[in-house]
Design a protein around this motif. Sequence first.
Motif, PDB file in Angstrom:
ATOM      1  N   PRO A  88      22.246  14.513  -2.973  1.00 15.33           N
ATOM      2  CA  PRO A  88      23.367  14.733  -3.479  1.00 15.33           C
ATOM      3  C   PRO A  88      24.408  13.546  -3.844  1.00 15.33           C
ATOM      4  N   LYS A  89      24.245  12.598  -2.983  1.00 13.85           N
ATOM      5  CA  LYS A  89      25.359  11.333  -3.265  1.00 13.85           C
ATOM      6  C   LYS A  89      24.426  10.463  -3.954  1.00 13.85           C
ATOM      7  N   LEU A  90      23.119  10.435  -4.143  1.00 10.19           N
ATOM      8  CA  LEU A  90      22.464   9.255  -4.607  1.00 10.19           C
ATOM      9  C   LEU A  90      22.310   9.312  -6.265  1.00 10.19           C
ATOM     10  N   GLN A  91      23.221   8.264  -6.887  1.00  9.21           N
ATOM     11  CA  GLN A  91      23.280   8.155  -8.372  1.00  9.21           C
ATOM     12  C   GLN A  91      22.243   7.599  -9.115  1.00  9.21           C
ATOM     13  N   LYS A  92      21.753   6.451  -8.035  1.00  6.97           N
ATOM     14  CA  LYS A  92      20.880   5.480  -9.063  1.00  6.97           C
ATOM     15  C   LYS A  92      19.824   5.188  -7.854  1.00  6.97           C
ATOM     16  N   VAL A  93      18.950   4.498  -8.641  1.00 10.90           N
ATOM     17  CA  VAL A  93      17.822   3.718  -7.984  1.00 10.90           C
ATOM     18  C   VAL A  93      17.330   2.426  -8.425  1.00 10.90           C
ATOM     19  N   THR A  94      17.192   1.386  -7.595  1.00 10.35           N
ATOM     20  CA  THR A  94      16.685   0.150  -7.986  1.00 10.35           C
ATOM     21  C   THR A  94      15.531  -0.075  -7.613  1.00 10.35           C
ATOM     22  N   SER A 154       0.922  -1.147   0.197  1.00 12.34           N
ATOM     23  CA  SER A 154       0.092   0.062   0.201  1.00 12.34           C
ATOM     24  C   SER A 154       0.850   1.321   0.062  1.00 12.34           C
ATOM     25  N   LEU A 155       2.426   1.174   0.123  1.00 16.79           N
ATOM     26  CA  LEU A 155       3.042   2.299   0.025  1.00 16.79           C
ATOM     27  C   LEU A 155       2.949   3.054  -1.007  1.00 16.79           C
ATOM     28  N   ALA A 156       2.291   4.310  -0.768  1.00 18.62           N
ATOM     29  CA  ALA A 156       2.148   5.412  -2.059  1.00 18.62           C
ATOM     30  C   ALA A 156       3.462   6.325  -2.332  1.00 18.62           C
ATOM     31  N   ASN A 157       4.165   6.437  -1.106  1.00 20.12           N
ATOM     32  CA  ASN A 157       5.396   7.450  -1.227  1.00 20.12           C
ATOM     33  C   ASN A 157       6.009   7.455   0.264  1.00 20.12           C
ATOM     34  N   PHE A 158       7.214   7.987   0.382  1.00 17.33           N
ATOM     35  CA  PHE A 158       7.977   7.774   1.478  1.00 17.33           C
ATOM     36  C   PHE A 158       7.312   9.025   2.367  1.00 17.33           C
ATOM     37  N   CYS A 159       6.933  10.158   1.645  1.00 18.06           N
ATOM     38  CA  CYS A 159       6.255  11.305   2.424  1.00 18.06           C
ATOM     39  C   CYS A 159       5.385  11.935   1.565  1.00 18.06           C
ATOM     40  N   SER A 160       4.127  12.179   1.949  1.00 19.79           N
ATOM     41  CA  SER A 160       3.084  12.602   0.958  1.00 19.79           C
ATOM     42  C   SER A 160       2.946  14.221   1.273  1.00 19.79           C
ATOM     43  N   THR A 161       3.491  14.854   2.242  1.00 19.36           N
ATOM     44  CA  THR A 161       3.249  16.268   2.452  1.00 19.36           C
ATOM     45  C   THR A 161       4.383  17.040   1.422  1.00 19.36           C
ATOM     46  N   ASN A 162       4.253  18.389   1.793  1.00 20.34           N
ATOM     47  CA  ASN A 162       5.194  19.269   0.851  1.00 20.34           C
ATOM     48  C   ASN A 162       6.141  19.591   1.640  1.00 20.34           C
ATOM     49  N   SER A 163       6.702  18.617   2.658  1.00 18.15           N
ATOM     50  CA  SER A 163       7.970  18.856   3.401  1.00 18.15           C
ATOM     51  C   SER A 163       9.263  18.905   2.515  1.00 18.15           C
ATOM     52  N   ILE A 164      10.051  19.287   3.134  1.00 14.99           N
ATOM     53  CA  ILE A 164      11.553  19.218   2.409  1.00 14.99           C
ATOM     54  C   ILE A 164      12.463  18.134   3.046  1.00 14.99           C
ATOM     55  N   LEU A 165      12.667  17.234   2.270  1.00 12.22           N
ATOM     56  CA  LEU A 165      13.636  16.011   2.834  1.00 12.22           C
ATOM     57  C   LEU A 165      15.016  16.357   2.376  1.00 12.22           C
ATOM     58  N   LYS A 166      15.736  15.876   3.112  1.00 11.12           N
ATOM     59  CA  LYS A 166      17.180  16.040   2.774  1.00 11.12           C
ATOM     60  C   LYS A 166      17.975  14.790   2.951  1.00 11.12           C
ATOM     61  N   PHE A 167      18.714  14.252   2.200  1.00  7.98           N
ATOM     62  CA  PHE A 167      19.276  13.052   2.400  1.00  7.98           C
ATOM     63  C   PHE A 167      20.799  13.125   1.785  1.00  7.98           C
ATOM     64  N   PRO A 168      21.517  13.780   2.813  1.00  8.92           N
ATOM     65  CA  PRO A 168      22.950  14.228   2.195  1.00  8.92           C
ATOM     66  C   PRO A 168      23.945  13.216   2.174  1.00  8.92           C
ATOM     67  N   SER A 169      23.700  12.032   2.671  1.00  8.62           N
ATOM     68  CA  SER A 169      24.579  10.787   2.938  1.00  8.62           C
ATOM     69  C   SER A 169      24.079   9.700   1.883  1.00  8.62           C
ATOM     70  N   ARG A 204      14.057  -4.788  -9.208  1.00  6.97           N
ATOM     71  CA  ARG A 204      15.501  -5.270  -9.713  1.00  6.97           C
ATOM     72  C   ARG A 204      15.652  -4.484 -11.181  1.00  6.97           C
ATOM     73  N   ARG A 205      15.419  -3.287 -11.401  1.00  5.17           N
ATOM     74  CA  ARG A 205      15.534  -2.455 -12.339  1.00  5.17           C
ATOM     75  C   ARG A 205      16.366  -1.263 -11.659  1.00  5.17           C
ATOM     76  N   THR A 206      17.443  -1.041 -12.242  1.00  3.57           N
ATOM     77  CA  THR A 206      18.344  -0.003 -11.829  1.00  3.57           C
ATOM     78  C   THR A 206      18.396   1.077 -12.676  1.00  3.57           C
ATOM     79  N   ARG A 207      18.360   2.354 -12.255  1.00  5.52           N
ATOM     80  CA  ARG A 207      18.281   3.555 -13.142  1.00  5.52           C
ATOM     81  C   ARG A 207      19.075   4.546 -12.551  1.00  5.52           C
ATOM     82  N   GLU A 208      19.743   5.139 -13.408  1.00  6.85           N
ATOM     83  CA  GLU A 208      20.581   6.579 -12.934  1.00  6.85           C
ATOM     84  C   GLU A 208      19.585   7.532 -12.379  1.00  6.85           C
ATOM     85  N   LEU A 209      19.659   8.273 -11.540  1.00  3.26           N
ATOM     86  CA  LEU A 209      18.876   9.414 -11.472  1.00  3.26           C
ATOM     87  C   LEU A 209      18.638  10.389 -12.534  1.00  3.26           C
ATOM     88  N   ARG A 210      17.551  10.694 -12.942  1.00  2.00           N
ATOM     89  CA  ARG A 210      17.164  11.556 -13.989  1.00  2.00           C
ATOM     90  C   ARG A 210      17.278  13.069 -13.472  1.00  2.00           C
TER      91      ARG A 210
END
Length: 183
Positions: free
Chosen positions: A94-100, A56-71, A103-109
Motif C-alpha cells: 500500500p505505501k509503495l509508489q514506485k519501483v527502480t 539467477s533471481l527469478a522472483n522474490f517468492c515463486s509460490t502462490n503465497s500472499i505477501l504483505k509489505f504494509p510499510s 536505474r529506471r524508475t516507474r510508478e506502480l501500474r
Amino acid sequence: MVTFSTAKSLVRLRELHILGCDMITGVVAADEGDEATDYEIVFSQLKELHLLGLESLANFCSTNSILKFPSLEELVVENCPKMKSFSGGELSTPKLQKVTYNRRTRELRKGDLNTTVQELHDEMSKYVNENVMKTEDVAGNGNLWNDSEDDVSIDYEEDVDIEDDEEEVEIEDKEEDDEAANV
C-alpha cells in the motif's frame, strides 16, 4: 534463501539488501518437505528492499503465497536479468509508489507490483537486444547486467548481517553478543 517459517519470524526487519549472490533464484522459499504453497507472510516493518546483482533471481517468492509489505516505500532491483515478476501469489504494497529497475524508475501500474516489474523487465530486455546487436562489447565485458560484490546484508532493528561465503550463510545478531546461527 529464507524459508517461510524464517520469513514469518522477521517481524522487525526494516531493510533488506541482497547483493551479488549469483546462485539465488528466489528470496523466500518453502520449508524443506513442506508441500503447502499458500502461506501468508507479512513483512510489517520492511521499508526498503534492494535486490542487486542477482544473476539467477527469478522472483522474490515463486509460490502462490500472499505477501504483505504494509510499510514498504522503496524497491530497487538492479542487475537481476531473470527477474520477470516479483511473486507468484497475491501482493499487498500500500505505501509503495514506485519501483527502480536498472536505474529506471516507474510508478506502480494500478498498484500492481508484478505488472510493473514485468514491464520494466521487458523494456530492459528489448533495450539489451537492440543495443547488444549494435555493439560488440557492452559495458566493457559484453554484460549489461554488471557484476557486484558477493555480499548479502539485512538491516534489521537489531542490526543483523548476512554474508554469503558460498558454502553456508551465517546470521549474526550484534545485539545479542554476536552469537551466530547457521541458516
